[in-house]
Design an enzyme around this catalytic site. Structure first.
Site, PDB file in Angstrom:
ATOM      1  N   SER A   1      -6.276   8.216   5.844  1.00 21.77           N
ATOM      2  CA  SER A   1      -6.171   8.430   4.462  1.00 21.77           C
ATOM      3  C   SER A   1      -7.567   9.641   4.379  1.00 21.77           C
ATOM      4  O   SER A   1      -7.291  10.544   3.695  1.00 21.77           O
ATOM      5  CB  SER A   1      -6.615   7.226   3.294  1.00 21.77           C
TER       6      SER A   1
ATOM      7  N   GLN B   1       0.852  -1.256   0.088  1.00 25.44           N
ATOM      8  CA  GLN B   1      -0.124   0.020  -0.284  1.00 25.44           C
ATOM      9  C   GLN B   1       0.915   1.167   0.270  1.00 25.44           C
ATOM     10  O   GLN B   1       0.267   2.645  -0.480  1.00 25.44           O
ATOM     11  CB  GLN B   1      -0.778  -0.278   1.156  1.00 25.44           C
TER      12      GLN B   1
ATOM     13  N   ASP C   1       5.149  -0.251   3.661  1.00 27.59           N
ATOM     14  CA  ASP C   1       3.476  -0.295   4.421  1.00 27.59           C
ATOM     15  C   ASP C   1       2.834  -1.812   3.269  1.00 27.59           C
ATOM     16  O   ASP C   1       2.165  -1.220   2.901  1.00 27.59           O
ATOM     17  CB  ASP C   1       2.126   0.552   5.114  1.00 27.59           C
TER      18      ASP C   1
ATOM     19  N   GLU D   1      -3.468   9.988   0.029  1.00 29.14           N
ATOM     20  CA  GLU D   1      -2.497  10.629   1.086  1.00 29.14           C
ATOM     21  C   GLU D   1      -0.717  11.827  -0.018  1.00 29.14           C
ATOM     22  O   GLU D   1       0.097  12.102   0.595  1.00 29.14           O
ATOM     23  CB  GLU D   1      -1.932   9.482   1.505  1.00 29.14           C
TER      24      GLU D   1
ATOM     25  N   LYS E   1      -3.348   5.778  15.524  1.00 24.67           N
ATOM     26  CA  LYS E   1      -4.032   6.198  14.917  1.00 24.67           C
ATOM     27  C   LYS E   1      -5.270   6.802  16.595  1.00 24.67           C
ATOM     28  O   LYS E   1      -6.147   5.850  16.649  1.00 24.67           O
ATOM     29  CB  LYS E   1      -5.003   5.597  13.683  1.00 24.67           C
TER      30      LYS E   1
ATOM     31  N   GLU F   1       5.777  -2.279   8.429  1.00 26.35           N
ATOM     32  CA  GLU F   1       4.497  -2.448   8.132  1.00 26.35           C
ATOM     33  C   GLU F   1       2.811  -3.352   8.179  1.00 26.35           C
ATOM     34  O   GLU F   1       3.100  -3.225   7.028  1.00 26.35           O
ATOM     35  CB  GLU F   1       3.129  -1.130   8.646  1.00 26.35           C
TER      36      GLU F   1
END
EC number: 4.2.1.11
Length: 432
Positions: free
Chosen positions: A373, A166, A245, A208, A343, A291
């Site tokens: 995002s 990602q 990630d 992003e 987060k 990640e």
């Protein structure tokens, strides 16, 4: 308590996020007029254990994504519970909301309602105390500027291309200050744009702010970034490290219990084979952090990854831990991962977020404070990163105001800290 810090009014509204979806914004006003405002982010790839973001489901408004119910919960129920309470007592404020909600995942009032209020109360209390938010939350020891993990190439769920992972990130660890790190990132971002143009690849940016070119493989994404680093006049490894990630839950086939990599001709990998795939990348390229290398329920795979790479690189649990204390303590006791992605909206209140960060630190896990995002101009996470001396922040690429706002706030904080500001660079990875 000085009654001046009593909560007098709480007002929520529906506003827009960076993807054109509605989100919750909350204003809190104290008796002395002190004011705090916070807006809540939302994620595209959401972990199944996250706190619940309440959406209206009314197909006639915003395709069902409205947040009027959450707004109403703030304006009626939460306001009723918190009015007259002391804004300085954050733990009590958050606990009162959790009790009023009464569920494990904040499903009744909505994590978006609770978080928006929680952060706005902290901001109002900071204003009342005449302190910047990072100082109010973190006290006098808050002075470390985070190493930015800048997501400059997107694949996976964040993009329509042939790349499985990602995010491909750069970490300017060779910088002496946050200001310099930001400049390095921006220069590499612009170099990457010209490298992609030279290859006749798309340079439109994603959610992003990173590029999502139609590359043929995961390795090609790494290679173009290395080219961009050198073109900008920096040295991979010495000045800049890489991060991935994988968000591997997105390419995990639950029925087959295999990871399917589209970029490798849809080859199926077992957990052990995928761990070897990562180990091979780490041996070839200056990758310091991965990640969500394995699916959030693949604990055996995670253990294997941790045994194989846990002393060499940072292994960040995002979907794995979802900023959740119970999940994190399970990870710590099973020796899984060595870092947690923080987060705020995954857990849904400030005090619980701070508890997760504290628990991670005690276990020698690093913390990466992260955006989502779907963002807004809200810059609270910049303050949380400095307040907790987290050492790392993940808030997108070097374009789009929803991302840049966070970096700009960090510039201001660094300037305000003056000589006492610290940027650790490579030493941030103290546990490797």
């Amino acid at each position: 308590m000085s009654h001046h810090s009593q909560i007098q009014k709480i007002q929520a509204r529906e506003i827009m996020d960076s993807r054109g979806n509605p989100t919750v914004e909350v204003d809190v006003i104290l008796l002395d007029g002190s004011f705090g405002r916070a807006a809540v982010p939302s994620g595209a790839s959401t972990g199944e254990y996250e706190a619940v973001e309440l959406r209206d489901g009314d197909k006639h408004r915003y395709l069902g994504k409205g947040v009027l119910k959450a707004v109403e919960h703030v304006n009626l129920k939460i306001q009723e519970v918190l009015k007259g309470e002391n804004a300085i007592d954050q733990n009590r404020i958050d606990q009162l909301m959790l009790d009023a909600d009464g569920t494990k995942n904040k499903g009744k009032l909505g994590a978006n309602a609770i978080l928006g209020t929680s952060l706005a109360v902290a901001k109002a209390a900071a204003a009342h105390s005449k302190l910047p938010l990072y100082r109010y939350i973190g006290g006098n020891f808050a002075r470390e500027l985070p190493v930015p993990m800048m997501n400059i190439i997107n694949g996976g769920a964040h993009a329509d291309n042939n790349v499985d992972f990602q995010e491909f990130m750069i970490l300017p660890v060779g910088a002496k200050s946050f200001r310099e790190a930001l400049r390095m990132g921006a220069e590499i971002f612009h170099s990457l744009k010209s490298v992609l143009k030279g290859k006749k690849l798309n340079t439109a940016v994603g959610d992003e702010g990173g590029f999502a070119p139609d590359l043929t493989s995961n390795v090609e994404a790494i290679e173009v970034i290395l080219q961009a680093i050198e073109k900008a006049g920096y040295k991979p490894e010495k000045d800049v490290l890489l991060g991935l990630d994988a968000a591997s839950s997105e390419f995990y086939d639950k029925s087959k219990k295999k990871y399917v990599l589209g970029a490798e001709n849809n080859k199926e990998f077992s957990s052990a084979e995928l761990v070897d795939y990562y180990a091979n990348l780490v041996s070839k390229y200056p990758i310091i952090t991965i990640e969500d290398g394995l699916d959030e329920n693949d604990w055996d795979g995670w253990k294997l990854l941790s045994e194989k790479l846990g002393k060499k690189i940072q292994l960040v649990g995002d979907d794995l831990f979802v900023t959740n204390i119970e999940k994190l303590s399970k990870g710590i006791s099973s020796g899984v991962g060595n870092s947690i992605l923080i987060k705020v909206n995954q857990i849904g209140s400030l005090s619980e977020t701070l508890s997760s960060i504290e628990m991670a630190k005690k276990a020698k896990y690093t913390n990466v404070v992260s955006h989502r995002s779907g963002e807004t101009e809200d810059v609270t996470i910049s303050h949380i990163a400095v307040a907790t001396n987290a050492g790392q922040i993940k808030t997108g690429s070097l374009s789009r105001t929803d991302r840049i706002a966070k970096y700009n706030e960090l510039l201001r904080i660094e300037e305000e800290l003056g000589k006492s500001a610290v940027y650790k660079g490579r030493e941030t990875f103290y546990n490797l």
